[in-house]
Scaffold this motif. Structure first.
Motif, short mmCIF file in Angstrom:
data_model
loop_
_atom_site.label_atom_id
_atom_site.label_comp_id
_atom_site.label_asym_id
_atom_site.label_seq_id
_atom_site.Cartn_x
_atom_site.Cartn_y
_atom_site.Cartn_z
N ALA A 173 -68.64 -19.95 11.68
CA ALA A 173 -69.13 -20.77 10.57
C ALA A 173 -70.58 -20.40 10.30
O ALA A 173 -71.30 -19.97 11.20
CB ALA A 173 -69.01 -22.26 10.89
N ALA A 174 -71.00 -20.56 9.05
CA ALA A 174 -72.37 -20.24 8.68
C ALA A 174 -73.34 -21.22 9.33
O ALA A 174 -73.11 -22.43 9.32
CB ALA A 174 -72.53 -20.27 7.16
N GLN A 175 -74.42 -20.70 9.92
CA GLN A 175 -75.45 -21.55 10.50
C GLN A 175 -76.18 -22.30 9.40
O GLN A 175 -76.36 -21.78 8.30
CB GLN A 175 -76.45 -20.72 11.30
CG GLN A 175 -75.88 -20.08 12.54
CD GLN A 175 -76.92 -19.32 13.33
OE1 GLN A 175 -78.12 -19.53 13.14
NE2 GLN A 175 -76.48 -18.47 14.22
N SER A 176 -76.61 -23.50 9.71
CA SER A 176 -77.34 -24.31 8.74
C SER A 176 -78.64 -23.63 8.36
O SER A 176 -79.42 -23.24 9.21
CB SER A 176 -77.63 -25.70 9.34
OG SER A 176 -78.38 -26.48 8.44
N GLY A 177 -78.86 -23.45 7.06
CA GLY A 177 -80.11 -22.88 6.56
C GLY A 177 -80.21 -21.38 6.70
O GLY A 177 -81.28 -20.82 6.50
N SER A 178 -79.12 -20.70 7.05
CA SER A 178 -79.18 -19.24 7.14
C SER A 178 -77.85 -18.65 6.67
O SER A 178 -76.86 -19.36 6.51
CB SER A 178 -79.48 -18.78 8.57
OG SER A 178 -78.31 -18.64 9.31
N ARG A 179 -77.85 -17.35 6.45
CA ARG A 179 -76.64 -16.66 6.04
C ARG A 179 -76.11 -15.83 7.21
O ARG A 179 -75.72 -14.69 7.05
CB ARG A 179 -76.90 -15.80 4.80
CG ARG A 179 -77.38 -16.59 3.61
CD ARG A 179 -77.31 -15.79 2.33
NE ARG A 179 -75.94 -15.50 1.94
CZ ARG A 179 -75.15 -16.33 1.27
NH1 ARG A 179 -75.60 -17.52 0.92
NH2 ARG A 179 -73.92 -15.98 0.94
N GLU A 180 -76.12 -16.45 8.40
CA GLU A 180 -75.58 -15.82 9.59
C GLU A 180 -74.39 -16.63 10.09
O GLU A 180 -74.41 -17.86 10.04
CB GLU A 180 -76.64 -15.70 10.68
CG GLU A 180 -77.78 -14.77 10.31
CD GLU A 180 -78.75 -14.58 11.46
OE1 GLU A 180 -78.40 -14.95 12.59
OE2 GLU A 180 -79.85 -14.07 11.21
N CYS A 181 -73.38 -15.95 10.56
CA CYS A 181 -72.19 -16.62 11.08
C CYS A 181 -72.32 -16.80 12.59
O CYS A 181 -72.82 -15.93 13.29
CB CYS A 181 -70.94 -15.79 10.77
SG CYS A 181 -70.68 -15.50 9.01
N GLN A 182 -71.87 -17.94 13.06
CA GLN A 182 -71.90 -18.24 14.48
C GLN A 182 -70.51 -18.68 14.92
O GLN A 182 -69.81 -19.39 14.18
CB GLN A 182 -72.91 -19.36 14.76
CG GLN A 182 -73.12 -19.64 16.24
CD GLN A 182 -74.18 -20.72 16.45
OE1 GLN A 182 -74.19 -21.72 15.76
NE2 GLN A 182 -75.06 -20.50 17.40
N GLU A 183 -70.11 -18.23 16.10
CA GLU A 183 -68.79 -18.61 16.59
C GLU A 183 -68.71 -20.11 16.79
O GLU A 183 -69.62 -20.73 17.32
CB GLU A 183 -68.49 -17.89 17.91
CG GLU A 183 -68.26 -16.40 17.73
CD GLU A 183 -67.79 -15.75 19.00
OE1 GLU A 183 -67.64 -16.45 20.02
OE2 GLU A 183 -67.57 -14.52 18.97
N THR A 184 -67.62 -20.69 16.34
CA THR A 184 -67.41 -22.13 16.51
C THR A 184 -66.90 -22.38 17.93
O THR A 184 -66.15 -21.58 18.48
CB THR A 184 -66.41 -22.67 15.49
OG1 THR A 184 -65.21 -21.89 15.55
CG2 THR A 184 -66.98 -22.58 14.08
N CYS A 185 -67.32 -23.50 18.47
CA CYS A 185 -66.96 -23.84 19.85
C CYS A 185 -65.70 -24.71 19.83
O CYS A 185 -65.64 -25.71 19.12
CB CYS A 185 -68.13 -24.59 20.50
SG CYS A 185 -67.80 -25.13 22.18
N GLU A 186 -64.71 -24.32 20.60
CA GLU A 186 -63.49 -25.11 20.72
C GLU A 186 -63.31 -25.51 22.18
O GLU A 186 -62.73 -24.77 22.99
CB GLU A 186 -62.29 -24.30 20.24
CG GLU A 186 -62.35 -23.97 18.75
CD GLU A 186 -61.11 -23.26 18.27
OE1 GLU A 186 -60.15 -23.13 19.06
OE2 GLU A 186 -61.10 -22.84 17.10
#
Length: 205
Positions: free
Chosen positions: A128-141
């Motif tokens: 998912a996109a990080q808040s305030g940036s155009r970088e994707c971060q793996e979502t934690c499940e």
């Protein structure tokens, strides 16, 4: 009559020489402008070799290419220092604005998202996109919730009317290593104590 023709040819020849000299001066002036920072420079192709601290940037105009010496490489390029020539090398992906190497992007152009050195129109599944940036971060499940703990009050399981019970869930090892932001991993709720302490001690809440 022959004398007039001779003078006319002489005049035309003088005008051509004057025009050529003027063109050469203009070309030389333009060449000097295009050869700023060059060690070797070509009238047709611009810089060939730059001073030691500068980078050689090659850009194309149709089928022709020109060289320029620059202090920093422009967007879409990264600098590679060599023994003889420092070069600006183009990022492989056209959607990459700044790259560390040819295939590893550090910043994407607008409307693209960065994930592990690559640019995407949308963040890949599981990210998912990080808040305030155009970088994707793996979502934690996280894993499943554990059973509720025993009902306690100040670490005691007796002697009070009401207490608190908790439950937890584990985070995958990969998410821990990458310090991925995770949802709640611990929950608490109020519970009613069910037994008295030994000796009949009972304190009302």
């Amino acid at each position: 009559m022959q004398w007039i023709i001779f003078m006319l040819l002489l005049f035309i020849s003088s005008m051509e020489m004057l025009t050529q000299n003027r063109w050469k001066k203009q070309a030389s002036a333009g060449l000097l402008e295009n050869c700023t920072g060059c060690v070797l420079c070509s009238e047709d192709n611009g810089c060939i070799t730059c001073h030691h601290r500068l980078f050689l940037l090659i850009w194309r105009d149709g089928i022709r290419q020109y060289g320029m010496c620059v202090h920093t490489c422009p967007p879409g390029y990264f600098g590679v220092r060599g023994l003889e020539v420092n070069r600006c090398t183009k990022c492989r992906s056209p959607s990459c604005e700044s790259c560390f190497s040819r295939d590893f992007c550090m910043k994407c152009k607008d409307k693209f998202y960065l994930y592990k050195g690559q640019c995407f129109r949308q963040c890949p599944p599981g990210t998912a996109a990080q808040s305030g940036s155009r970088e994707c971060q793996e979502t934690c499940e996280p894993g499943p919730w554990s059973e509720w703990s025993a009902c306690t009050h100040e670490s005691r399981t007796c002697g009070c009317k009401w207490g608190v019970e908790t439950r937890v869930r584990e985070v995958p090892e990969a998410a821990r290593e990458e310090r991925t932001a995770c949802p709640a991993l611990l929950e608490t709720r109020r519970c009613r104590m069910k037994k008295h302490c030994p000796g009949g001690e009972h304190r009302a809440a």
